[in-house]
Scaffold this motif. Structure first.
Motif, PDB file in Angstrom:
ATOM      1  N   UNK A   1      16.504  75.376  53.598  1.00 37.28           N
ATOM      2  CA  UNK A   1      17.535  75.995  54.425  1.00 37.28           C
ATOM      3  C   UNK A   1      18.424  74.973  55.136  1.00 37.28           C
ATOM      4  N   UNK A   2      18.034  73.711  55.134  1.00 40.17           N
ATOM      5  CA  UNK A   2      18.891  72.709  55.780  1.00 40.17           C
ATOM      6  C   UNK A   2      20.211  72.536  55.038  1.00 40.17           C
ATOM      7  N   UNK A   3      20.263  72.913  53.759  1.00 40.91           N
ATOM      8  CA  UNK A   3      21.504  72.765  52.979  1.00 40.91           C
ATOM      9  C   UNK A   3      22.567  73.775  53.397  1.00 40.91           C
ATOM     10  N   UNK A   4      22.184  74.764  54.200  1.00 38.91           N
ATOM     11  CA  UNK A   4      23.132  75.801  54.605  1.00 38.91           C
ATOM     12  C   UNK A   4      23.710  75.569  56.003  1.00 38.91           C
ATOM     13  N   UNK A   5      23.484  74.392  56.561  1.00 36.43           N
ATOM     14  CA  UNK A   5      24.088  74.002  57.844  1.00 36.43           C
ATOM     15  C   UNK A   5      25.245  73.057  57.550  1.00 36.43           C
ATOM     16  N   UNK A   6      26.422  73.627  57.295  1.00 39.31           N
ATOM     17  CA  UNK A   6      27.526  72.787  56.821  1.00 39.31           C
ATOM     18  C   UNK A   6      28.224  72.016  57.922  1.00 39.31           C
ATOM     19  N   UNK A   7      28.035  72.394  59.210  1.00 39.62           N
ATOM     20  CA  UNK A   7      28.685  71.648  60.298  1.00 39.62           C
ATOM     21  C   UNK A   7      27.688  70.873  61.145  1.00 39.62           C
ATOM     22  N   UNK A   8      26.457  70.744  60.664  1.00 37.38           N
ATOM     23  CA  UNK A   8      25.447  69.884  61.288  1.00 37.38           C
ATOM     24  C   UNK A   8      25.191  70.195  62.759  1.00 37.38           C
ATOM     25  N   UNK A   9      25.086  71.491  63.074  1.00 38.34           N
ATOM     26  CA  UNK A   9      24.756  71.875  64.449  1.00 38.34           C
ATOM     27  C   UNK A   9      23.328  72.404  64.557  1.00 38.34           C
ATOM     28  N   UNK A  10      22.523  72.120  63.516  1.00 41.04           N
ATOM     29  CA  UNK A  10      21.114  72.534  63.450  1.00 41.04           C
ATOM     30  C   UNK A  10      20.933  74.043  63.393  1.00 41.04           C
ATOM     31  N   UNK A  11      21.963  74.733  62.885  1.00 44.67           N
ATOM     32  CA  UNK A  11      21.878  76.169  62.669  1.00 44.67           C
ATOM     33  C   UNK A  11      22.322  76.483  61.245  1.00 44.67           C
ATOM     34  N   UNK A  12      21.575  77.365  60.584  1.00 45.42           N
ATOM     35  CA  UNK A  12      22.026  77.890  59.291  1.00 45.42           C
ATOM     36  C   UNK A  12      23.255  78.743  59.562  1.00 45.42           C
ATOM     37  N   UNK A  13      24.358  78.431  58.901  1.00 47.83           N
ATOM     38  CA  UNK A  13      25.621  79.060  59.279  1.00 47.83           C
ATOM     39  C   UNK A  13      25.716  80.518  58.866  1.00 47.83           C
TER      40      UNK A  13
ATOM     41  N   UNK B   1      13.597  77.126  60.100  1.00 43.77           N
ATOM     42  CA  UNK B   1      13.146  76.708  58.782  1.00 43.77           C
ATOM     43  C   UNK B   1      13.817  75.393  58.434  1.00 43.77           C
ATOM     44  N   UNK B   2      13.034  74.429  58.000  1.00 38.92           N
ATOM     45  CA  UNK B   2      13.571  73.115  57.628  1.00 38.92           C
ATOM     46  C   UNK B   2      14.372  72.491  58.758  1.00 38.92           C
ATOM     47  N   UNK B   3      13.944  72.748  59.994  1.00 39.24           N
ATOM     48  CA  UNK B   3      14.598  72.154  61.159  1.00 39.24           C
ATOM     49  C   UNK B   3      15.895  72.820  61.562  1.00 39.24           C
ATOM     50  N   UNK B   4      16.208  73.979  60.957  1.00 38.97           N
ATOM     51  CA  UNK B   4      17.459  74.684  61.243  1.00 38.97           C
ATOM     52  C   UNK B   4      17.158  76.100  61.733  1.00 38.97           C
ATOM     53  N   UNK B   5      17.888  76.536  62.756  1.00 41.87           N
ATOM     54  CA  UNK B   5      17.723  77.882  63.277  1.00 41.87           C
ATOM     55  C   UNK B   5      18.408  78.889  62.366  1.00 41.87           C
ATOM     56  N   UNK B   6      17.650  79.866  61.888  1.00 41.25           N
ATOM     57  CA  UNK B   6      18.202  80.967  61.110  1.00 41.25           C
ATOM     58  C   UNK B   6      18.425  82.132  62.059  1.00 41.25           C
ATOM     59  N   UNK B   7      19.672  82.491  62.292  1.00 36.98           N
ATOM     60  CA  UNK B   7      20.004  83.555  63.234  1.00 36.98           C
ATOM     61  C   UNK B   7      21.163  84.409  62.717  1.00 36.98           C
ATOM     62  N   UNK B   8      22.270  83.773  62.361  1.00 44.37           N
ATOM     63  CA  UNK B   8      23.457  84.485  61.893  1.00 44.37           C
ATOM     64  C   UNK B   8      23.231  85.040  60.486  1.00 44.37           C
ATOM     65  N   UNK B   9      23.561  86.323  60.314  1.00 47.06           N
ATOM     66  CA  UNK B   9      23.385  86.942  59.009  1.00 47.06           C
ATOM     67  C   UNK B   9      24.474  87.991  58.783  1.00 47.06           C
TER      68      UNK B   9
END
Length: 206
Positions: free
Chosen positions: A118-130, A161-169
């Protein structure tokens, strides 16, 4: 909305697409993973009356500046009924069901069963899945009820997951009706692409 703030920028991003179903309500679409990959990423896609895939639409309409890749995972079989996630659980399922539970469960399965990073889905590097996008099986049905197509955040917070917050969906249904499959119009709307309407010139605009 994943497209907000991208005007004038050049971006190649990856976005997660999770196909979710339940035991009593599997996907209507045969070979759903392959078909959704073609509809979202394919070259010269002509299914469902489309003139190209969602990816090609976004590339063309951004003048080549926005070039997404959609990572399609699933179908993933959820543990409870569709009504549970839509707010009307079956006997014995408890009364705490909501769409956020679907998002969290689907993301965990994507990680555990398919090894999705899931780290590949943080395109602006703010530690959140976009953004995580879910297509659920079948049509929208208020009698079940199924989740209404929308974009939001997980109530009470998401998961890491993978150090990234999954919240926005965002989420929408597979079928436009019991017999007609939906295309990617609602997907683009929930993805953040603006709606444009042709207004007759002799009509007043409020």
């Amino acid at each position: 909305e994943i497209l907000s703030g991208l005007v004038g920028s050049e971006m190649c991003i990856r976005d997660s697409i999770l196909l979710v179903e339940t035991k009593e309500r599997p996907f209507y679409t045969p070979n759903a993973n392959e078909e959704y990959d073609r509809m979202l990423n394919g070259e010269n896609y002509t299914g469902l009356g489309c003139a190209g895939s969602a990816r090609q639409f976004l590339i063309d309409n951004s003048g080549g500046k926005f070039s997404p890749e959609f990572i399609v995972v699933g179908p993933l079989t959820l543990s409870k009924s569709m009504g549970y996630y839509g707010g009307k659980p079956q006997p014995g399922e408890g009364n705490d069901g909501d769409v956020g539970k679907m998002v969290i469960e689907a993301c965990k399965m994507a990680k555990e069963l398919h090894g999705i990073d899931f780290s590949q889905f943080d395109y602006n590097n703010d530690n959140k899945v976009d953004n995580v996008y879910l297509f659920y099986s079948g049509p929208n049905d208020t009698t079940i009820p199924t989740p209404w197509p929308h974009a939001s955040g997980v109530a009470g917070g998401g998961l890491v997951l993978d150090g990234k917050l999954v919240d926005s969906y965002a989420i929408s249904q597979e079928m436009a009706s019991e017999t007609i499959r939906g295309g990617y119009t609602t997907f683009l709307h929930e993805f953040g692409y603006p709606n444009f309407y042709i207004i007759p010139t002799n009509r007043a605009i409020a």
